[in-house]
Design a protein around this motif. Structure first.
Motif, PDB file in Angstrom:
ATOM      1  N   TRP A   1       0.830  -1.212   0.000  1.00  0.00           N
ATOM      2  CA  TRP A   1       0.000   0.000   0.000  1.00  0.00           C
ATOM      3  C   TRP A   1       0.861   1.257   0.000  1.00  0.00           C
ATOM      4  CZ3 TRP A   1      -4.649  -0.304  -1.585  1.00  0.00           C
ATOM      5  CH2 TRP A   1      -5.390  -1.459  -1.367  1.00  0.00           C
TER       6      TRP A   1
ATOM      7  N   PHE B   1       2.240   1.626  -3.485  1.00  0.00           N
ATOM      8  CA  PHE B   1       1.192   2.123  -4.379  1.00  0.00           C
ATOM      9  C   PHE B   1       0.938   3.618  -4.136  1.00  0.00           C
ATOM     10  CE2 PHE B   1      -3.340   2.986  -5.166  1.00  0.00           C
ATOM     11  CZ  PHE B   1      -3.387   2.723  -6.523  1.00  0.00           C
ATOM     12  N   ALA B   2       0.901   4.021  -2.862  1.00  0.00           N
ATOM     13  CA  ALA B   2       0.675   5.433  -2.538  1.00  0.00           C
ATOM     14  C   ALA B   2       1.811   6.308  -3.056  1.00  0.00           C
ATOM     15  CB  ALA B   2       0.503   5.606  -1.032  1.00  0.00           C
ATOM     16  N   LYS B   3       3.033   5.847  -2.931  1.00  0.00           N
ATOM     17  CA  LYS B   3       4.172   6.625  -3.420  1.00  0.00           C
ATOM     18  C   LYS B   3       4.161   6.734  -4.947  1.00  0.00           C
ATOM     19  CE  LYS B   3       7.483   5.765   0.260  1.00  0.00           C
ATOM     20  NZ  LYS B   3       8.810   5.232   0.570  1.00  0.00           N
ATOM     21  N   ILE B   4       3.848   5.640  -5.620  1.00  0.00           N
ATOM     22  CA  ILE B   4       3.829   5.661  -7.085  1.00  0.00           C
ATOM     23  C   ILE B   4       2.731   6.585  -7.602  1.00  0.00           C
ATOM     24  CG2 ILE B   4       3.372   4.255  -9.136  1.00  0.00           C
ATOM     25  CD1 ILE B   4       4.817   1.944  -7.679  1.00  0.00           C
ATOM     26  N   THR B   5       1.528   6.480  -7.034  1.00  0.00           N
ATOM     27  CA  THR B   5       0.433   7.340  -7.493  1.00  0.00           C
ATOM     28  C   THR B   5       0.665   8.790  -7.104  1.00  0.00           C
ATOM     29  OG1 THR B   5      -0.864   6.787  -5.522  1.00  0.00           O
ATOM     30  CG2 THR B   5      -1.282   5.504  -7.532  1.00  0.00           C
ATOM     31  N   ALA B   6       1.253   9.031  -5.924  1.00  0.00           N
ATOM     32  CA  ALA B   6       1.568  10.411  -5.533  1.00  0.00           C
ATOM     33  C   ALA B   6       2.612  11.004  -6.470  1.00  0.00           C
ATOM     34  CB  ALA B   6       2.054  10.466  -4.090  1.00  0.00           C
TER      35      ALA B   6
ATOM     36  N   ILE C   1       3.247  10.164  -9.667  1.00  0.00           N
ATOM     37  CA  ILE C   1       2.761  10.389 -11.031  1.00  0.00           C
ATOM     38  C   ILE C   1       1.596  11.376 -11.049  1.00  0.00           C
ATOM     39  CG2 ILE C   1       1.720   9.287 -13.047  1.00  0.00           C
ATOM     40  CD1 ILE C   1       3.281   6.748 -12.256  1.00  0.00           C
ATOM     41  N   ILE C   2       0.536  11.074 -10.328  1.00  0.00           N
ATOM     42  CA  ILE C   2      -0.678  11.895 -10.396  1.00  0.00           C
ATOM     43  C   ILE C   2      -0.545  13.164  -9.554  1.00  0.00           C
ATOM     44  CG2 ILE C   2      -3.157  11.910  -9.923  1.00  0.00           C
ATOM     45  CD1 ILE C   2      -3.068   8.845 -10.381  1.00  0.00           C
TER      46      ILE C   2
ATOM     47  N   TRP D   1       1.012  12.337  -0.195  1.00  0.00           N
ATOM     48  CA  TRP D   1      -0.267  12.617  -0.849  1.00  0.00           C
ATOM     49  C   TRP D   1      -0.934  13.821  -0.187  1.00  0.00           C
ATOM     50  CZ3 TRP D   1      -2.809  12.551  -4.993  1.00  0.00           C
ATOM     51  CH2 TRP D   1      -2.753  11.496  -5.891  1.00  0.00           C
TER      52      TRP D   1
END
Length: 100
Positions: A13, A16-21, A23-24, A75
């Motif tokens: 998790w 995933f949070a680091k990757i989405t933070a 990129i997005i 995030w």
């Protein structure tokens, strides 16, 4: 030489949070920052500059996201920055409308 596993993020998790933070969230902060500048200064110059500096800022924000200890914390920071820049966009468009 591969990375030492003890320094890698173990939680899926958090990863995933680091990757989405990265990129997005990094993209939203980068775009909202440049649009906030464009609402207060010369729009054409800022938007042309954004074509180059936007990618540089986005990559820098990606690196910061992966260096952070917590994905949720980064995030939160990126969301707060995006909201602050959105407020500046709103105020800039209120006080400096495009059609005069």
């Amino acid at each position: 030489m591969p990375a030492n596993p003890k320094y890698l993020t173990q939680s899926k998790w958090q990863r995933f949070a680091k990757i989405t933070a990265a990129i997005i969230g990094g993209y939203f902060v980068s775009v909202s920052f440049h649009l906030a500048l464009a609402s207060w200064f010369n729009r054409a110059n800022i938007l042309m500059t954004m074509a180059f500096s936007g990618f540089i800022l986005w990559v820098a924000l990606m690196i910061i996201a992966f260096l952070a200890k917590s994905g949720l914390k980064i995030w939160g920071i990126y969301t707060l920055l995006t909201l602050v820049f959105s407020l500046l966009i709103y105020l800039g468009n209120t006080y400096n409308p495009i059609a005069k």
